[in-house]
Motif scaffolding. Structure first.
Motif, PDB file in Angstrom:
ATOM      1  N   LEU A   1       0.827  -1.210   0.000  1.00  0.00           N
ATOM      2  CA  LEU A   1       0.000   0.000   0.000  1.00  0.00           C
ATOM      3  C   LEU A   1       0.864   1.263   0.000  1.00  0.00           C
ATOM      4  O   LEU A   1       0.587   2.234  -0.718  1.00  0.00           O
ATOM      5  CB  LEU A   1      -0.937  -0.003   1.209  1.00  0.00           C
ATOM      6  CG  LEU A   1      -2.032  -1.080   1.206  1.00  0.00           C
ATOM      7  CD1 LEU A   1      -2.835  -1.023   2.493  1.00  0.00           C
ATOM      8  CD2 LEU A   1      -2.957  -0.934  -0.007  1.00  0.00           C
ATOM      9  N   LEU A   2       1.934   1.256   0.815  1.00  0.00           N
ATOM     10  CA  LEU A   2       2.820   2.420   0.856  1.00  0.00           C
ATOM     11  C   LEU A   2       3.552   2.614  -0.461  1.00  0.00           C
ATOM     12  O   LEU A   2       3.796   3.752  -0.915  1.00  0.00           O
ATOM     13  CB  LEU A   2       3.821   2.277   2.005  1.00  0.00           C
ATOM     14  CG  LEU A   2       3.243   2.351   3.428  1.00  0.00           C
ATOM     15  CD1 LEU A   2       4.333   2.065   4.452  1.00  0.00           C
ATOM     16  CD2 LEU A   2       2.608   3.714   3.683  1.00  0.00           C
ATOM     17  N   LYS A   3       3.908   1.517  -1.123  1.00  0.00           N
ATOM     18  CA  LYS A   3       4.612   1.598  -2.398  1.00  0.00           C
ATOM     19  C   LYS A   3       3.754   2.254  -3.477  1.00  0.00           C
ATOM     20  O   LYS A   3       4.266   2.950  -4.354  1.00  0.00           O
ATOM     21  CB  LYS A   3       5.037   0.196  -2.836  1.00  0.00           C
ATOM     22  CG  LYS A   3       5.839   0.197  -4.142  1.00  0.00           C
ATOM     23  CD  LYS A   3       6.283  -1.192  -4.515  1.00  0.00           C
ATOM     24  CE  LYS A   3       7.075  -1.152  -5.828  1.00  0.00           C
ATOM     25  NZ  LYS A   3       7.529  -2.505  -6.255  1.00  0.00           N
ATOM     26  N   PHE A   4       2.443   1.999  -3.383  1.00  0.00           N
ATOM     27  CA  PHE A   4       1.543   2.557  -4.386  1.00  0.00           C
ATOM     28  C   PHE A   4       0.952   3.894  -3.944  1.00  0.00           C
ATOM     29  O   PHE A   4      -0.092   4.327  -4.433  1.00  0.00           O
ATOM     30  CB  PHE A   4       0.429   1.569  -4.716  1.00  0.00           C
ATOM     31  CG  PHE A   4       0.883   0.483  -5.651  1.00  0.00           C
ATOM     32  CD1 PHE A   4       0.742   0.625  -7.028  1.00  0.00           C
ATOM     33  CD2 PHE A   4       1.480  -0.663  -5.163  1.00  0.00           C
ATOM     34  CE1 PHE A   4       1.169  -0.381  -7.887  1.00  0.00           C
ATOM     35  CE2 PHE A   4       1.909  -1.659  -6.019  1.00  0.00           C
ATOM     36  CZ  PHE A   4       1.756  -1.532  -7.391  1.00  0.00           C
ATOM     37  N   GLY A   5       1.583   4.519  -2.972  1.00  0.00           N
ATOM     38  CA  GLY A   5       1.245   5.886  -2.631  1.00  0.00           C
ATOM     39  C   GLY A   5       0.136   6.073  -1.615  1.00  0.00           C
ATOM     40  O   GLY A   5      -0.349   7.192  -1.442  1.00  0.00           O
ATOM     41  N   TRP A   6      -0.261   4.995  -0.924  1.00  0.00           N
ATOM     42  CA  TRP A   6      -1.278   5.162   0.099  1.00  0.00           C
ATOM     43  C   TRP A   6      -0.683   5.889   1.298  1.00  0.00           C
ATOM     44  O   TRP A   6       0.483   5.717   1.636  1.00  0.00           O
ATOM     45  CB  TRP A   6      -1.819   3.806   0.533  1.00  0.00           C
ATOM     46  CG  TRP A   6      -2.727   3.139  -0.472  1.00  0.00           C
ATOM     47  CD1 TRP A   6      -2.435   2.810  -1.756  1.00  0.00           C
ATOM     48  CD2 TRP A   6      -4.071   2.740  -0.249  1.00  0.00           C
ATOM     49  NE1 TRP A   6      -3.499   2.211  -2.380  1.00  0.00           N
ATOM     50  CE2 TRP A   6      -4.533   2.156  -1.460  1.00  0.00           C
ATOM     51  CE3 TRP A   6      -4.945   2.804   0.834  1.00  0.00           C
ATOM     52  CZ2 TRP A   6      -5.819   1.646  -1.607  1.00  0.00           C
ATOM     53  CZ3 TRP A   6      -6.228   2.284   0.701  1.00  0.00           C
ATOM     54  CH2 TRP A   6      -6.657   1.733  -0.514  1.00  0.00           C
ATOM     55  N   SER A   7      -1.525   6.638   1.960  1.00  0.00           N
ATOM     56  CA  SER A   7      -1.083   7.337   3.165  1.00  0.00           C
ATOM     57  C   SER A   7      -0.874   6.326   4.300  1.00  0.00           C
ATOM     58  O   SER A   7      -1.622   5.360   4.446  1.00  0.00           O
ATOM     59  CB  SER A   7      -2.126   8.377   3.575  1.00  0.00           C
ATOM     60  OG  SER A   7      -1.828   8.903   4.864  1.00  0.00           O
ATOM     61  N   GLY A   8       0.178   6.587   5.099  1.00  0.00           N
ATOM     62  CA  GLY A   8       0.424   5.712   6.240  1.00  0.00           C
ATOM     63  C   GLY A   8      -0.721   5.699   7.234  1.00  0.00           C
ATOM     64  O   GLY A   8      -0.963   4.700   7.922  1.00  0.00           O
ATOM     65  N   TRP A   9      -1.429   6.827   7.350  1.00  0.00           N
ATOM     66  CA  TRP A   9      -2.561   6.888   8.275  1.00  0.00           C
ATOM     67  C   TRP A   9      -3.721   5.995   7.813  1.00  0.00           C
ATOM     68  O   TRP A   9      -4.580   5.616   8.613  1.00  0.00           O
ATOM     69  CB  TRP A   9      -3.046   8.331   8.395  1.00  0.00           C
ATOM     70  CG  TRP A   9      -2.034   9.224   9.043  1.00  0.00           C
ATOM     71  CD1 TRP A   9      -1.216  10.124   8.443  1.00  0.00           C
ATOM     72  CD2 TRP A   9      -1.740   9.259  10.439  1.00  0.00           C
ATOM     73  NE1 TRP A   9      -0.410  10.734   9.356  1.00  0.00           N
ATOM     74  CE2 TRP A   9      -0.709  10.226  10.614  1.00  0.00           C
ATOM     75  CE3 TRP A   9      -2.218   8.583  11.562  1.00  0.00           C
ATOM     76  CZ2 TRP A   9      -0.165  10.525  11.849  1.00  0.00           C
ATOM     77  CZ3 TRP A   9      -1.673   8.887  12.802  1.00  0.00           C
ATOM     78  CH2 TRP A   9      -0.652   9.841  12.936  1.00  0.00           C
ATOM     79  N   ILE A  10      -3.750   5.659   6.541  1.00  0.00           N
ATOM     80  CA  ILE A  10      -4.788   4.751   6.027  1.00  0.00           C
ATOM     81  C   ILE A  10      -4.267   3.314   5.960  1.00  0.00           C
ATOM     82  O   ILE A  10      -4.959   2.359   6.304  1.00  0.00           O
ATOM     83  CB  ILE A  10      -5.265   5.213   4.634  1.00  0.00           C
ATOM     84  CG1 ILE A  10      -5.867   6.617   4.720  1.00  0.00           C
ATOM     85  CG2 ILE A  10      -6.259   4.223   4.043  1.00  0.00           C
ATOM     86  CD1 ILE A  10      -6.277   7.180   3.365  1.00  0.00           C
ATOM     87  N   ALA A  11      -3.010   3.192   5.493  1.00  0.00           N
ATOM     88  CA  ALA A  11      -2.430   1.855   5.313  1.00  0.00           C
ATOM     89  C   ALA A  11      -2.290   1.103   6.637  1.00  0.00           C
ATOM     90  O   ALA A  11      -2.593  -0.095   6.724  1.00  0.00           O
ATOM     91  CB  ALA A  11      -1.071   1.970   4.620  1.00  0.00           C
TER      92      ALA A  11
END
Length: 356
Positions: A48-58
């Motif tokens: 998720l982080l690799k594809f640009g998701w926010s850490g607060w969501i991931a």
């Protein structure tokens, strides 16, 4: 006792191989579950982080997935525990037929506990059945002589029958049946309480068996059984004669009960000097006991099946009390293979050994 609506049988659930079946320890199962859930959560979070998701969501989404995986797989680990809870509730309501469904391939602590629980439930089911049978047996055993006594005494009181020696002998016989039943029940209470005060003394074994057999021959009456003794006259044994007389009386009486009229019951004894024991075999010629039933007949309130020309009935306590009396002396009673018939082998130490 009133029961609630019966629950579905727990042993009808379709069996399937579960991941927990491959582990032999609950600790390994929990460790594997934690590792798998952590690995999946880490991979998902990285993806998720690799594809640009926010850490607060991931991070929260990853935790939710990890908890879901843990919850899903932990249900398979704890399923037998929930079943044991349901089975215990059913048993508390009086239903001893329910069992915990457990895969035979599961060997962890939960699987072992479930199998032990099922074994305990089986024993409780047997004990409950034996209790009901005992009530029926004791009621029947009491009712028969009491009814006969009442009828005979009433007839004598009304002058219908005369108090002849034969009629008085019949009354004495029925009274003896009541006395024997009460003695059985008292012995049973001693067994349950573990009370076992023994009066140890040394005595001649052949003379002891002669004294034990004599009243049985008299009580045998018109059945014409031949009790044949083959016992060396020089064997000396230490023990409580009263308890040992219970042992041999019950074994020999059982052989007489299950022997056709006019047949022989053999009692042979020999000394095994290497082991310091005296072995006695009581052989009921003609009849046999199936190997599957040989241990069961020593359980309380289990009555044997009578064959043609033999007596039936009984309390189902005689053999259980016999085994108890043997164990008090550090001995054993068992049924052994014998082509001649049912063979009860009694092994007793020559010198008293405490069973405790």
């Amino acid at each position: 006792m009133s029961k609630q609506q019966p629950k579905p049988r727990l042993d009808t659930v379709k069996r399937r191989v579960k991941p927990v079946d491959f582990f032999s320890s609950l600790k390994l199962e929990l460790s594997a579950l934690i590792v798998v859930a952590t690995a999946i959560a880490f991979a998902m979070c990285w993806f998720l982080l690799k594809f640009g998701w926010s850490g607060w969501i991931a991070m929260p989404l990853t935790l939710i997935v990890a908890l879901g995986i843990t919850y899903f797989f932990s249900r398979g680990i704890t399923a037998p525990l929930r079943q044991m809870r349901d089975v215990a509730e059913a048993m508390a309501e009086g239903d001893y037929t329910v069992r915990v469904d457990i895969d035979q391939d599961r060997h962890d602590e939960v699987g072992q506990l479930a199998r032990s629980f099922n074994a305990m439930a089986g024993e409780l089911e047997h004990a409950d059945k034996m209790r009901l049978d005992m009530i029926a047996n004791v009621s029947h055993e009491l009712r028969t002589p009491v009814s006969a006594l009442q009828a005979m005494v009433e007839n004598m009181a009304d002058g219908v029958t005369e108090p002849t020696p034969a009629n008085l002998e019949s009354i004495l016989t029925q009274t003896q049946r009541l006395s024997d039943l009460i003695a059985f029940l008292l012995d049973l209470s001693r067994m349950e309480a573990g009370a076992a005060s023994l009066n140890i003394e040394q005595f001649n074994f052949a003379e002891f068996l002669d004294e034990t057999v004599e009243p049985l021959e008299i009580a045998d009456g018109g059945h014409a059984h031949d009790i044949h003794l083959e016992v060396p006259g020089n064997i000396m044994v230490e023990g409580d004669q009263d308890r040992l007389r219970q042992l041999f009386t019950n074994i020999i009486a059982n052989a007489l009960k299950h022997s056709a009229d006019g047949t022989t019951v053999l009692i042979e004894a020999h000394e095994e000097t290497d082991y310091g024991t005296v072995v006695t075999n009581v052989v009921n010629f003609g009849s046999q006991i199936a190997p599957a039933d040989r241990s069961n007949i020593f359980r309380r309130f289990v009555t044997g099946k009578a064959g043609p020309g033999t007596e039936s009935g009984g309390t189902g306590l005689g053999l259980s009390i016999a085994r108890w009396a043997a164990q008090l002396h550090g001995g054993t009673v068992r049924v052994v293979d014998d082509e001649r018939g049912a063979d009860f082998e009694i092994a007793l130490p020559k010198y008293h050994i405490s069973a405790s």
